[in-house]
Design an enzyme around this catalytic site. Structure first.
Site, short mmCIF file in Angstrom:
data_model
loop_
_atom_site.label_atom_id
_atom_site.label_comp_id
_atom_site.label_asym_id
_atom_site.label_seq_id
_atom_site.Cartn_x
_atom_site.Cartn_y
_atom_site.Cartn_z
N GLU A 290 -13.49 102.90 51.64
CA GLU A 290 -14.39 101.90 52.22
C GLU A 290 -14.09 101.70 53.70
O GLU A 290 -14.96 101.34 54.48
CB GLU A 290 -14.22 100.56 51.46
CG GLU A 290 -15.53 99.84 51.24
CD GLU A 290 -15.41 98.66 50.28
OE1 GLU A 290 -15.93 98.76 49.17
OE2 GLU A 290 -14.79 97.65 50.65
N HIS A 311 -1.84 119.62 34.33
CA HIS A 311 -2.38 120.38 33.20
C HIS A 311 -3.89 120.29 33.13
O HIS A 311 -4.50 120.66 32.13
CB HIS A 311 -1.74 119.89 31.91
CG HIS A 311 -0.24 120.04 31.93
ND1 HIS A 311 0.41 121.14 31.41
CD2 HIS A 311 0.72 119.26 32.48
CE1 HIS A 311 1.72 121.01 31.61
NE2 HIS A 311 1.93 119.87 32.27
N LYS A 425 -27.15 97.92 45.90
CA LYS A 425 -27.32 96.54 45.41
C LYS A 425 -28.75 96.07 45.63
O LYS A 425 -29.34 95.43 44.74
CB LYS A 425 -26.37 95.59 46.14
CG LYS A 425 -24.91 95.80 45.81
CD LYS A 425 -24.05 94.76 46.52
CE LYS A 425 -22.59 95.12 46.47
NZ LYS A 425 -21.76 94.28 47.34
O1 LIG Z 1 -15.18 89.70 46.38
P1 LIG Z 1 -16.60 90.09 46.28
O2 LIG Z 1 -17.44 89.44 47.33
O3 LIG Z 1 -17.14 89.83 44.89
O4 LIG Z 1 -16.71 91.63 46.56
C1 LIG Z 1 -16.06 92.58 45.76
C2 LIG Z 1 -16.11 93.95 46.37
O5 LIG Z 1 -17.44 94.34 46.56
C3 LIG Z 1 -17.61 94.95 47.82
O6 LIG Z 1 -18.23 94.03 48.64
C4 LIG Z 1 -18.43 96.18 47.70
O7 LIG Z 1 -19.60 95.96 47.01
C5 LIG Z 1 -16.21 95.25 48.28
O8 LIG Z 1 -16.12 95.39 49.65
C6 LIG Z 1 -15.46 94.09 47.72
O9 LIG Z 1 -14.10 94.35 47.66
#
Ligand SMILES: O=P(O)(O)OC[C@H]1O[C@](O)(CO)[C@@H](O)[C@@H]1O
Length: 449
Positions: A290, A311, A425
């Site tokens: 990331e 393996h 998303k």
């Molecule tokens: O703590 P949150 O806002 O639920 O996000 C969880 C994870 O989702 C992300 O935003 C990625 O979708 C990450 O960067 C983060 O660690």
């Protein structure tokens, strides 16, 4: 003598002796960007000073909450995803071994700690509810944004179970929320229901948050020593400050991985020889992936667990596409050792191992693998920690965090944002009919018709 031993002798044949010194000027510049806040994403460098600069009142409150959970619960259900999951799970496994949850209560320092909200699997959620069963439990819901779909759904489900079992008022006392200080749906719920809450600092991104309450409450619920964890990280922060590549192994690691990347070694495998370090790789993959995978570039972070994967993946690593390099996280003295029994008839021929313990056999496997992979054209770096203590884990966490900060700037990207994670998303919300996504939903419908 360095606490973490960083061995780069097995990249020597792949890196010309001038290359590292030539990187010094770039590393010095990256160090200044990181330390002075002149680089991209500067608002998210809170993790740099976190090991000493944290909220001590909140730290004590976390330990008190963990004690309460140990008193009134058999299980702590930790809900979160990404940085709100991986660091905590990694640390729980690292510090407590592979069978922590299966141990009888009398042999555990804390409660069973289970994780959910890290997928959308109905089967997993159902199985976990069955696992908790009628036993006493508490919830630690973790989300910086407070709006992430996976943990939000899991929280609804376990909250319902908690309310059914204890009633609303008592349930509210068994929910611990770790979230943003002001924003997000979870913060609103905290205000409405009076859950005990802990703050994820604004200037610490999810993947850098393991030493905030995100990791600290689950870790503390297993009885691990938070002070030692922070102490290890603080010493690492102190010891990885010098920009000189001959004195700073975390920076040296960052520089070498960029040298290798520029030669076409575009995939890095993090490896271990201890199964309870498997989740360390998962945490590290988010930290690296990331942070670095953007602007159409970056090392692809992958992993292998040895000797298991020798393996399965061993063939590829030895003879497949030559774009791999390896970083082994090695434990000098694992918590246990085992003697190999000798048998009079020696039918399996194993008696040649007489006098060698299992840890010695594991070490020889490591040595043999490094030599073989080197011969096969794979550069190998080794990061060796003395043991599996809280102190060592804190030190190791900081080693990788500071390395990725430098590494990102060396590759000319912002190591502290993650714009790309939003794309799926948006589509998912549109497909699920979330209000506000009607236009995108219509567009997607046209594309799929
Ligand atoms: O703590 P949150 O806002 O639920 O996000 C969880 C994870 O989702 C992300 O935003 C990625 O979708 C990450 O960067 C983060 O660690």
């Amino acid at each position: 003598m360095a606490y973490i031993k960083f061995d780069d002798s097995k990249v020597a044949q792949f890196v010309h002796e001038n290359e590292l010194p030539e990187m010094q000027a770039l590393v010095t510049a990256a160090d200044q960007e990181l330390r002075n806040g002149t680089g991209a994403g500067a608002d998210f460098r809170g993790w740099l000073t976190l090991p000493t600069d944290y909220d001590h009142e909140e730290f004590a409150r976390i330990q008190t909450a963990a004690e309460k959970i140990k008193q009134d619960s058999d299980v702590l259900v930790v809900i979160g995803i990404g940085g709100s999951y991986l660091g905590a799970k990694m640390a729980v496994d690292f510090l407590n071994g592979s069978f922590y949850n299966s141990k009888p209560k009398s042999e555990r320092r804390g409660v069973q700690v289970v994780f959910t909200g890290n997928s959308l699997s109905a089967s997993y959620l159902q199985e976990l509810q069955d696992f908790v069963g009628d036993r006493d439990f508490s919830i630690n819901v973790i989300s910086k944004s407070g709006t992430t779909t996976e943990p939000s759904i899991a929280f609804r489900i376990f909250k319902e179970k908690l309310i059914k079992k204890y009633g609303k008022e008592e349930a509210n006392h068994r929910i611990y929320a770790t979230t943003d200080a002001k924003n997000g749906a979870l913060r609103q719920e905290v205000e409405a229901n009076g859950y005990e809450s802990f703050i994820i600092p604004d200037d610490v991104g999810g993947r850098f948050s393991v030493l905030t309450p995100v990791g600290l409450l689950p870790i503390s619920a297993t009885g691990a020593d938070l002070n030692e964890l922070m102490h290890g990280a603080a010493d690492a922060a102190q010891n990885y400050q010098d920009a000189d590549l001959t004195k700073n192994d975390a920076y040296r690691y960052a520089a070498l991985r960029n040298i290798l990347y520029r030669k076409g070694y575009v995939t890095e495998l993090i490896e271990n020889y201890e199964p309870n370090l498997r989740m360390l790789a998962e945490w590290w993959k988010q930290l690296m992936g990331e942070s670095e995978g953007k602007d159409q570039k970056g090392i692809y972070p992958s992993s292998a667990n040895f000797t298991t994967d020798l393996h399965s993946l061993g063939q590829y690593i030895q003879e497949g596409l030559r774009n791999l390099f390896e970083t082994v996280v090695k434990v000098e003295k694992p918590p246990y050792n085992v003697d190999i029994p000798m048998e009079a008839d020696n039918l399996d021929g194993l008696n040649y191992l007489k006098g060698q313990s299992l840890n010695e056999v594991n070490d020889k496997a490591y040595e043999g693998v490094v030599l073989a992979h080197n011969d096969g054209g794979v550069p190998v770096l080794t990061v060796e920690i003395p043991d599996e203590s809280e102190y060592s884990l804190g030190y190791l966490i900081y080693f990788f965090e500071v390395a990725v900060g430098i590494s990102g700037y060396l590759n000319g990207i912002n190591p502290f944002n993650q714009p790309g994670v939003e794309a799926y998303k948006q589509n998912m919300f549109a497909l699920l009919g979330k209000p506000g996504y009607e236009e995108l939903a219509a567009k997607l419908k046209k594309e799929t018709d």
